[in-house]
Write a protein that holds these residues in place. Structure first.
Motif, short mmCIF file in Angstrom:
data_model
loop_
_atom_site.label_atom_id
_atom_site.label_comp_id
_atom_site.label_asym_id
_atom_site.label_seq_id
_atom_site.Cartn_x
_atom_site.Cartn_y
_atom_site.Cartn_z
N ILE A 45 0.84 -1.27 0.08
CA ILE A 45 0.00 0.08 0.17
C ILE A 45 0.97 1.16 0.10
O ILE A 45 2.11 1.30 0.39
N HIS A 46 0.04 2.42 -0.31
CA HIS A 46 0.82 3.58 -0.34
C HIS A 46 -0.42 4.47 0.37
O HIS A 46 -1.22 4.63 -0.37
N VAL A 47 0.19 5.38 1.15
CA VAL A 47 -0.77 6.45 1.88
C VAL A 47 -0.06 7.62 1.90
O VAL A 47 1.40 7.70 1.98
N ASN A 48 -0.92 8.66 1.71
CA ASN A 48 -0.33 10.29 1.96
C ASN A 48 -0.78 10.91 2.94
O ASN A 48 -0.73 12.26 3.29
N LEU A 49 -1.73 10.22 4.00
CA LEU A 49 -2.09 10.67 5.28
C LEU A 49 -1.64 9.88 6.24
O LEU A 49 -2.19 8.61 6.27
N LEU A 50 -1.18 10.03 7.54
CA LEU A 50 -0.98 9.03 8.52
C LEU A 50 -2.13 8.94 9.39
O LEU A 50 -2.33 9.82 10.49
N VAL A 51 -3.04 8.01 8.98
CA VAL A 51 -4.27 8.23 10.08
C VAL A 51 -4.35 7.47 11.13
O VAL A 51 -4.92 7.82 12.11
N THR A 52 -3.31 6.83 11.62
CA THR A 52 -2.99 6.11 12.60
C THR A 52 -2.89 7.25 13.93
O THR A 52 -3.07 6.69 15.16
N VAL A 53 -2.15 8.45 13.51
CA VAL A 53 -2.15 9.29 14.61
C VAL A 53 -3.33 9.78 15.34
O VAL A 53 -3.33 10.39 16.39
N LEU A 54 -4.63 9.61 14.66
CA LEU A 54 -5.82 9.99 15.40
C LEU A 54 -6.18 8.94 16.47
O LEU A 54 -7.25 9.44 17.27
N GLY A 55 -5.69 7.88 16.53
CA GLY A 55 -5.92 6.79 17.61
C GLY A 55 -5.13 7.24 18.74
O GLY A 55 -5.56 6.73 19.86
N GLY A 56 -4.15 8.17 18.93
CA GLY A 56 -3.65 8.50 19.97
C GLY A 56 -2.30 9.24 19.71
O GLY A 56 -1.72 9.38 18.82
N PRO A 57 -1.76 10.16 20.53
CA PRO A 57 -0.69 10.88 20.45
C PRO A 57 0.67 10.26 20.12
O PRO A 57 1.14 9.56 20.85
N PRO A 58 1.46 10.46 18.93
CA PRO A 58 2.52 9.76 18.68
C PRO A 58 3.77 10.69 19.19
O PRO A 58 3.38 11.73 19.79
N PRO A 59 5.03 10.13 19.37
CA PRO A 59 6.04 10.88 20.32
C PRO A 59 6.12 12.24 19.64
O PRO A 59 6.17 12.49 18.44
N GLY A 60 6.92 12.95 20.74
CA GLY A 60 7.45 14.33 20.21
C GLY A 60 8.72 14.43 20.69
O GLY A 60 8.92 15.42 21.38
N ASP A 61 9.45 13.71 20.45
CA ASP A 61 10.98 13.71 20.92
C ASP A 61 11.85 14.63 20.06
O ASP A 61 12.97 15.35 20.55
#
Lengths: 418, 413
Positions: A225-241
């Motif tokens: 697959i190829h996607v151009n929106l990261l929909v997984t981040v709507l499930g919870g906050p990704p890291p901010g390092d």
């Protein structure tokens, strides 16, 4: 593809629904050729309504912070009523092979453009909201006929562009349960029905959610697959390092604080907002233009200043809005958010993480996207990430705004999977 | 108040509603020409106002409903317009026949208007004809909020509840009232809380039927999605549960707070406007159960809310094209919703069972240290004046009774 042809099943698009014309075949799962022919009176009614629009008072601010600005909508509606030519869009659609087929109880409309290159890779590409197959029309040439668009024959795709259920000329589901997961299963069925045993999938926006879920469902034959929106981040906050991650988190927070209203409204009360979207072309246009900040400014500039961004021209923007108007799909498209909201809540309540994507994943970050996904987030969401690239132009409607660049990304992402 | 002042800036101009026939005909044409969405895919209102509800209402609106009756009710009351803080403010002003009447400014909310308050005018101004005593009489002032009804529409930001509170104090002063009280629900409750905080000279106290009493620590927990803090008394726990439900039903408020201008459809489509206005919740449903049941009530002998009253209010929004300007109030306000604000003036609280939450007495006492009345009412909800005008009137009388005593200290400030 040798689709059965049946001239009597040619369908007329109508304002009320996208219900197909009379069926002469016993099997609703047959592929029925489709063409768009909107009655002239529907176009006349649209222009009458535009001319009779009653406007609210002007916003109290000098920017977008209260919503779509009056001057932008008024100019859009003026152009719509006087200069926009739906027949040109209709001709572009009808120049491509279109079909209907019933899948899981719903008639699905799709474009199916086979490449003249025999080894082309089958690709199902999914639009989003507030989009339609119109978003993807200008990538058809580069993807199916790469040698005419600066590519090589071995980059060719056979292209399948379905309209999401409730969108465009697909039927509106009359029953519950058409969340993105069900759409993903329907697309696998569609590819199977078309005889494609090895294929890839691509999407942005809602299409990214569908494509992500296809990856997790792993239907037989799906190579990647190829996607151009990261929909997984709507499930919870990704890291901010890192600095990039913090910048993207800030964009995500801004979206959830001030840019999320349309999303919440459609996820909770699609019927309520649907009344306005079906009855008022100005309401529909404003609602559809009030997506992300980047595309809003590009679209507003196209109308107010005559300065389109890339391929996101006045006519292309209005082709898409007019498609929603003529098919009367403002409410049914909004309802897909309600369905996905329920599916997300059920998934969260189950406590079960979704299955991982096992096939290779390609991701392209377009700079104007709502959040500029860093490679680290894409890697975390997709352990099988096989391609990541950040390009220098384009935004949320990547395929629409920058079709050549978008096609180059799709080619590059899928090249190793051939 | 019948005198017309001639100082132009402070002039109080008589006002009369007279909508041209062609405007009503155009409204009916639009309703009859509505393009409808398909039916919702659920058997209830969980996707929004159901199609059957809207189609039935629209049919009556276009064919049977009589705006002129509403217009006559409004015009039977003295109405005025006066410019305050640069904006024309429309208000109803009904003086009681009783000399000792207490002046009262009543504030409507969203999706309301002065039409919500029409049925409390008589009980409040003429109590002896409505089961009260002369000593309970009020002179009643009911302004239309800026951007609502026949008031002007602000053309620059800043007209939140704080500014309205100052405007209402100016209005009462302009009317010559030196000692008065204030009442409100919904946004009107925010405005009277602000009046309580501002303590303008002459304000003796406030009455609220949507009290803001939630302690700050509890409010933070609830706004984050809960669950209620452990160990709360049963009443407070129940209030928390009710507020959590409310916070799941206020996407309309979040939308208007973020993007009021994008709602072009509520200016252009009568049905789009009606659906938007109907989708306000109460404790028993979204749309509010009290309003949903009123849509089936064609007549009412006992003052219960009827379908035509609901349409009176929606039609007022349509005719004044105030759907969007009214929505901007949500955009203007950046404060808390039900959190205690620190109001120090005397406060009377009425708790209606259908309101967003039943403010416990314990919270009301903390939030309003000078609580002069705490009434739990047996019927009625978010639209108290509309749903139960007699009960609300009784509550307002009881709530302010102690403030009429001659020994009440002068307000500070």
């Amino acid at each position: 593809m040798s689709a059965p042809t049946d001239p009597t099943s040619r369908t007329t698009g109508t304002t009320a629904t996208a219900v197909p014309g009379p069926r002469t075949e016993a099997d609703p799962t047959a592929l029925r050729p489709f063409e768009v022919h909107v009655p002239e009176e529907d176009l006349a009614d649209l222009r009458r309504r535009l001319a009779a629009t009653r406007w609210p008072s002007r916003e109290l601010v000098a920017d977008r912070s209260q919503g779509v600005q009056l001057a932008a909508v008024q100019e859009l509606c003026r152009y719509w009523a006087t200069d926009h030519d739906w027949r040109a869009c209709e001709a572009r659609l009808n120049a491509l092979p279109q079909f209907l087929t019933e899948i899981d109880g719903v008639d699905v409309h799709f474009l199916h453009v086979r490449s003249r290159h025999p080894d082309a890779l089958p690709l199902v590409m999914t639009h989003g909201w507030p989009g339609s197959v119109v978003e993807l029309l200008d990538s058809v040439g580069p993807l199916t006929d790469p040698t005419a668009h600066g590519g090589r024959a071995e980059d060719a795709f056979h292209l399948v562009l379905p309209s999401l259920p409730g969108y465009g000329f697909s039927a509106e589901p009359a029953e519950l349960g058409w969340d993105s997961g069900r759409v993903a299963r329907a697309w696998a069925e569609l590819m199977d029905r078309l005889g494609y045993t090895r294929y890839v999938a691509q999407g942005g926006d809602v299409g990214a959610a569908v494509t992500d879920l296809m990856g997790r469902q792993a239907p037989e034959g799906l190579l990647g697959i190829h996607v151009n929106l990261l929909v997984t981040v709507l499930g919870g906050p990704p890291p901010g390092d890192t600095e990039q991650e913090r910048a993207a988190l800030e964009q995500l927070a801004t979206f959830q604080q001030s840019g999320f209203g349309y999303f919440l409204e459609m996820a909770t009360r699609p019927q309520t907002i649907g009344y306005a979207l079906l009855d008022s072309p100005a309401a529909l246009a404003a609602w559809m233009c009030d997506h992300d900040t980047d595309s809003y400014h590009k679209i507003a500039r196209a109308f107010v200043d005559g300065q389109p961004a890339g391929n996101l021209t006045r006519d292309h923007v209005l082709d898409n809005i007019t498609l929603y108007w003529l098919t009367g799909t403002g409410a049914s498209a909004a309802r897909s958010y309600w369905e996905d909201g329920g599916a997300r809540a059920a998934a969260a309540a189950s406590g079960q993480p979704p299955p991982p994507v096992a096939v290779p994943v390609g991701f392209t970050t377009f700079p104007g996207e709502i959040w500029r996904t860093p490679r680290s987030w894409a890697e975390q969401s997709y352990p099988t990430l096989s391609y990541f690239h950040e390009v220098d132009r384009g935004g949320h409607f990547a395929a629409w705004e920058e079709p050549e660049l978008f096609a180059a990304e799709v080619r590059a992402a899928f090249r190793p999977l051939r | 108040m019948t005198a017309v002042e001639h100082d132009t800036g402070r002039a109080i101009r008589p006002f009369h509603v007279d909508v041209p026939d062609e405007v009503l005909a155009e409204m009916r044409r639009r309703i009859a020409g509505t393009v409808w969405p398909e039916r919702e895919t659920v058997p209830d209102a969980s996707q929004g106002v159901p199609l059957a509800t809207m189609q039935e209402l629209a049919h009556h609106w276009a064919t049977g409903y009589d705006w002129r009756a509403c217009e006559a009710r409004l015009n039977a009351l003295p109405q005025f317009v006066t410019e305050i803080d640069g904006l024309d403010i429309h208000f109803v002003h009904v003086r009681s026949p009783h000399d000792g009447a207490l002046p009262l400014v009543v504030n409507h909310g969203w999706p309301g208007s002065v039409i919500e308050q029409l049925k409390i005018v008589e009980p409040l101004t003429d109590p002896t004809a409505h089961g009260g005593s002369a000593s309970d009489a009020f002179h009643v002032v009911i302004p239309s909020m800026p951007g609502y009804g026949f008031s002007g529409k602000p053309t620059s930001p800043g007209w939140g509840p704080e500014r309205m509170a100052r405007a209402w104090a100016a209005l009462m002063e302009r009317l010559g009232y030196t000692r008065y009280v204030a009442q409100g629900g919904d946004w009107g409750a925010f405005v009277v809380d602000q009046m309580g905080l501002q303590e303008p000279a002459g304000l003796l106290g406030i009455h609220t039927n949507m009290p803001a009493t939630v302690p700050a620590d509890v409010d933070r927990v609830l706004l984050a999605g809960g669950p209620p803090p452990p160990g709360l008394p049963a009443e407070e726990h129940r209030a928390c549960e009710q507020l959590l439900r409310t916070y799941r039903q206020v996407e309309y408020a979040r939308y208007m707070a973020a993007r009021p201008q994008t709602l072009y459809g509520i200016a252009d489509s009568p049905v789009g406007l009606a659906a938007w206005l109907l989708d306000h919740n109460d404790a028993d449903g979204q749309p509010a159960a009290a309003v949903a049941s009123a849509l089936h009530r064609t007549t009412s002998a006992s003052g219960q809310l009827t379908r035509d009253e609901v349409l009176d209010n929606i039609t007022l929004y349509w005719l004044t094209n105030t759907g969007v300007s009214a929505s901007r109030l949500y955009w203007e306000y950046r404060g808390g919703f039900f959190d205690a604000k620190g109001v120090a003036v005397p406060v009377a609280v009425s708790v209606f069972p259908g309101e967003q939450y039943q403010a416990p007495r314990s919270w009301a006492e903390q939030a309003y240290p000078r609580l002069v009345h705490y009434g739990q009412v047996e019927r009625g909800g978010h639209f108290a004046a509309w749903e139960e005008p007699q009960l609300l009137s009784q509550e307002i009388r009881a709530g302010f009774r102690s403030l009429r005593e001659p020994r009440v200290p002068e307000p500070r400030g």
